[in-house]
Design an enzyme around this catalytic site. Structure first.
Site, PDB file in Angstrom:
ATOM      1  N   CYS A 231     -41.521  39.744  55.061  1.00  0.00           N
ATOM      2  CA  CYS A 231     -42.476  40.267  54.089  1.00  0.00           C
ATOM      3  C   CYS A 231     -42.013  39.739  52.745  1.00  0.00           C
ATOM      4  CB  CYS A 231     -42.484  41.795  54.110  1.00  0.00           C
ATOM      5  SG  CYS A 231     -43.514  42.490  52.801  1.00  0.00           S
ATOM      6  N   ASP A 303     -52.440  44.011  64.418  1.00  0.00           N
ATOM      7  CA  ASP A 303     -51.090  43.463  64.485  1.00  0.00           C
ATOM      8  C   ASP A 303     -51.117  42.259  65.419  1.00  0.00           C
ATOM      9  OD1 ASP A 303     -48.355  43.016  64.726  1.00  0.00           O
ATOM     10  OD2 ASP A 303     -47.874  45.156  64.728  1.00  0.00           O
ATOM     11  N   ARG A 305     -48.483  40.264  66.065  1.00  0.00           N
ATOM     12  CA  ARG A 305     -47.127  39.807  66.404  1.00  0.00           C
ATOM     13  C   ARG A 305     -46.846  39.908  67.897  1.00  0.00           C
ATOM     14  NH1 ARG A 305     -43.962  43.749  62.426  1.00  0.00           N
ATOM     15  NH2 ARG A 305     -45.706  45.077  63.030  1.00  0.00           N
ATOM     16  N   LYS A 331     -43.034  47.603  69.098  1.00  0.00           N
ATOM     17  CA  LYS A 331     -41.817  46.784  69.173  1.00  0.00           C
ATOM     18  C   LYS A 331     -41.037  47.142  70.436  1.00  0.00           C
ATOM     19  CE  LYS A 331     -40.976  45.640  64.346  1.00  0.00           C
ATOM     20  NZ  LYS A 331     -40.122  45.829  63.175  1.00  0.00           N
TER      21      LYS A 331
HETATM   22  N1  LIG Z   1     -51.527  42.328  57.204  1.00  0.00           N
HETATM   23  C1  LIG Z   1     -50.717  43.160  56.523  1.00  0.00           C
HETATM   24  N2  LIG Z   1     -49.395  43.060  56.719  1.00  0.00           N
HETATM   25  C2  LIG Z   1     -48.600  43.907  56.038  1.00  0.00           C
HETATM   26  C3  LIG Z   1     -49.098  44.847  55.124  1.00  0.00           C
HETATM   27  N3  LIG Z   1     -48.039  45.516  54.598  1.00  0.00           N
HETATM   28  C4  LIG Z   1     -46.926  44.994  55.176  1.00  0.00           C
HETATM   29  N4  LIG Z   1     -47.257  44.031  56.043  1.00  0.00           N
HETATM   30  C5  LIG Z   1     -46.422  43.274  56.972  1.00  0.00           C
HETATM   31  O1  LIG Z   1     -46.015  44.168  57.989  1.00  0.00           O
HETATM   32  C6  LIG Z   1     -44.823  43.697  58.587  1.00  0.00           C
HETATM   33  C7  LIG Z   1     -43.843  44.874  58.676  1.00  0.00           C
HETATM   34  O2  LIG Z   1     -42.762  44.453  59.444  1.00  0.00           O
HETATM   35  P1  LIG Z   1     -41.652  45.405  60.053  1.00  0.00           P
HETATM   36  O3  LIG Z   1     -41.100  46.306  58.995  1.00  0.00           O
HETATM   37  O4  LIG Z   1     -40.707  44.527  60.816  1.00  0.00           O
HETATM   38  O5  LIG Z   1     -42.442  46.205  61.146  1.00  0.00           O
HETATM   39  P2  LIG Z   1     -43.159  47.567  61.263  1.00  0.00           P
HETATM   40  O6  LIG Z   1     -44.367  47.308  62.075  1.00  0.00           O
HETATM   41  O7  LIG Z   1     -43.324  48.245  59.941  1.00  0.00           O
HETATM   42  O8  LIG Z   1     -42.161  48.431  62.196  1.00  0.00           O
HETATM   43  P3  LIG Z   1     -40.736  49.081  61.867  1.00  0.00           P
HETATM   44  O9  LIG Z   1     -40.401  48.711  60.457  1.00  0.00           O
HETATM   45  O10 LIG Z   1     -39.802  48.471  62.863  1.00  0.00           O
HETATM   46  O11 LIG Z   1     -40.893  50.527  62.072  1.00  0.00           O
HETATM   47  C8  LIG Z   1     -44.341  42.530  57.724  1.00  0.00           C
HETATM   48  O12 LIG Z   1     -44.688  41.312  58.394  1.00  0.00           O
HETATM   49  C9  LIG Z   1     -45.148  42.684  56.440  1.00  0.00           C
HETATM   50  O13 LIG Z   1     -45.385  41.440  55.796  1.00  0.00           O
HETATM   51  C10 LIG Z   1     -50.511  44.926  54.957  1.00  0.00           C
HETATM   52  O14 LIG Z   1     -51.047  45.758  54.227  1.00  0.00           O
HETATM   53  N5  LIG Z   1     -51.268  44.057  55.666  1.00  0.00           N
HETATM   54 ZN   LIG Z   2     -43.975  44.528  53.309  1.00  0.00          ZN
END
Ligand SMILES: Nc1nc2c(ncn2[C@@H]2O[C@H](COP(=O)(O)OP(=O)(O)OP(=O)(O)O)[C@@H](O)[C@H]2O)c(=O)[nH]1
Ligand SMILES: [Zn+2]
Length: 380
Positions: A231, A303, A305, A331
């Site tokens: 991110c 999502d 991923r 995950k």
């Molecule tokens: N499309 C999109 N992506 C987002 C947004 N906010 C954050 N992200 C993305 O969400 C992802 C979050 O990743 P992680 O923190 O690994 O995963 P998570 O799904 O939150 O799960 P955990 O943190 O493991 O609980 C990153 O790739 C960010 O860039 C959003 O509003 N839109």
């Molecule tokens: Zn983020």
């Protein structure tokens, strides 16, 4: 003779399926047309995102004889109520019907991407070949919308274009993950006195993923693991719109407290949509949509991923049994599907702030994240 030797040696330079898909992704990234072969023949394809009006018009005239179709993802079609059907397949509409005087490319773009497009034409199921064009655009982290020609019979002329088969695209992701190899590693002391070792993995088409090994993990116990998707806004710039930057720091500290572990840092920006599309999604969120609907209006799943790469890297490092630090149930299932045994889950909950509270609430309510109430009630 030389030609024959080149043909027989080319297999030494990698899996032909990965090569074909990699080349097609290169064409999308360079805004060039390519050919897609499937059960209904050949379709020429041009991704919309990144192509200008002139290129789109040249494609419709030159590659499609003036009669092209616009193909968009089934997710967008469903969100925008463009078809009565609820299935997930891509849908298409003829571009020549959009305006009587020939294709109006600004209009095509609006139908494919706008939040409130005007006078939308009717769409019909796209079939597998045109649907695969949309999947390829997503793999290239472009908006999932393409111009496609009507199916044509394969001819020798197609050889001047990069050509890829639908079945190759379908197996691409999992195959690519299995090509990750460690290429270099070094000791990197990080903030707050955390000792770490960065192990850099590279895949067959040059993609990078990083394993950050914190401390000296106990080889006999399940390994504490944090799988973190990149991110740029949160991890690098400390954006308050999400919880990523804080989760990254919290995760590293937790791994140290647990006596060592591994943080897998994956190039999956914006839940796999890419940084440019994450900004499009933020713009939609500023117009009132939540984080889930914003991705879907753009034509993506909430999502995009998958965790094959993380599973493969952990196995390669010799860890198949882990304790996963996450709040995200997908995950857990994703890593289990990649062959990793998860013996426990530990939460990574940060405090909400005024800018990310709605985002975190949406993650809990719509994407099933296990945030409890502590993080959401405690606002900083
Ligand atoms: N499309 C999109 N992506 C987002 C947004 N906010 C954050 N992200 C993305 O969400 C992802 C979050 O990743 P992680 O923190 O690994 O995963 P998570 O799904 O939150 O799960 P955990 O943190 O493991 O609980 C990153 O790739 C960010 O860039 C959003 O509003 N839109
Ligand atoms: Zn983020």
């Amino acid at each position: 003779m030389l030609q024959k030797n080149i043909a027989s040696s080319s297999l030494s330079f990698g899996d032909p399926i990965l090569t074909a898909v990699h080349r097609a992704l290169g064409e999308i990234q360079g805004n060039r047309p390519f050919a897609l072969t499937g059960e209904d023949g050949v379709r020429f394809v041009l991704a919309l995102d990144g192509s200008d009006d002139h290129q789109m018009a040249a494609f419709v005239d030159g590659f499609c004889g003036g009669e092209a179709d616009l193909v968009i993802s089934g997710v967008r079609a469903r969100m925008m109520k463009l078809t009565p059907e609820s299935d997930d397949g891509a849908v298409l509409t003829p571009v020549t019907s959009i305006s009587a005087g020939g294709p109006d490319m600004a209009r095509v773009m609006e139908i494919a991407t706008a939040l409130k497009p005007d006078a939308v034409p009717s769409f019909t199921p796209a079939g597998r070949t045109a649907g695969t064009a949309v999947d390829l655009a997503k793999l290239a982290q472009r908006i999932p919308a393409c111009l496609v020609s009507r199916p044509v019979e394969p001819t020798d002329d197609d050889e001047t274009l990069i050509t890829v088969r639908t079945e190759d695209v379908e197996v691409f992701r999992a195959r690519l993950a299995a090509t990750l190899k460690p290429v270099s590693e070094a000791r990197v002391p990080i903030a707050d006195g955390i000792a770490s070792r960065f192990v850099i993995f590279r895949n067959a088409i040059g993609g990078i993923a990083t394993a950050v090994i914190v401390g000296e993990p106990d080889a006999t116990a399940p390994l504490p693991v944090r799988v973190h998707s990149s991110c740029a806004t949160g991890d690098i710039f400390g954006s308050r719109r999400c919880d990523c930057g804080e989760q990254l720091q919290l995760g590293l500290h937790r791994l140290e407290e647990l006596g060592g572990g591994c943080l897998i840092y994956l190039d999956q920006e914006g839940r796999g949509l890419g940084l440019a599309n994450k900004m499009h999604a933020y713009t939609l969120q500023d117009q009132g949509l939540d984080t889930v609907d914003a991705n879907m209006v753009l034509g993506f799943h909430d999502d995009e991923r998958d965790y094959h790469a993380a599973g493969f890297m952990l196995k390669r490092l010799g860890w198949e049994r882990i304790t996963l630090l996450t709040n995200n149930p997908t995950k857990l299932t994703g890593l289990a599907a990649a062959g990793i045994e998860i013996s426990d889950r530990l939460p990574v909950v940060t405090k909400a702030n005024a800018d990310n509270r709605r985002y975190l609430e949406t993650k809990a309510r719509r994407a099933g994240h296990l945030l409890g109430t502590a993080g959401l009630l405690e606002t900083v």
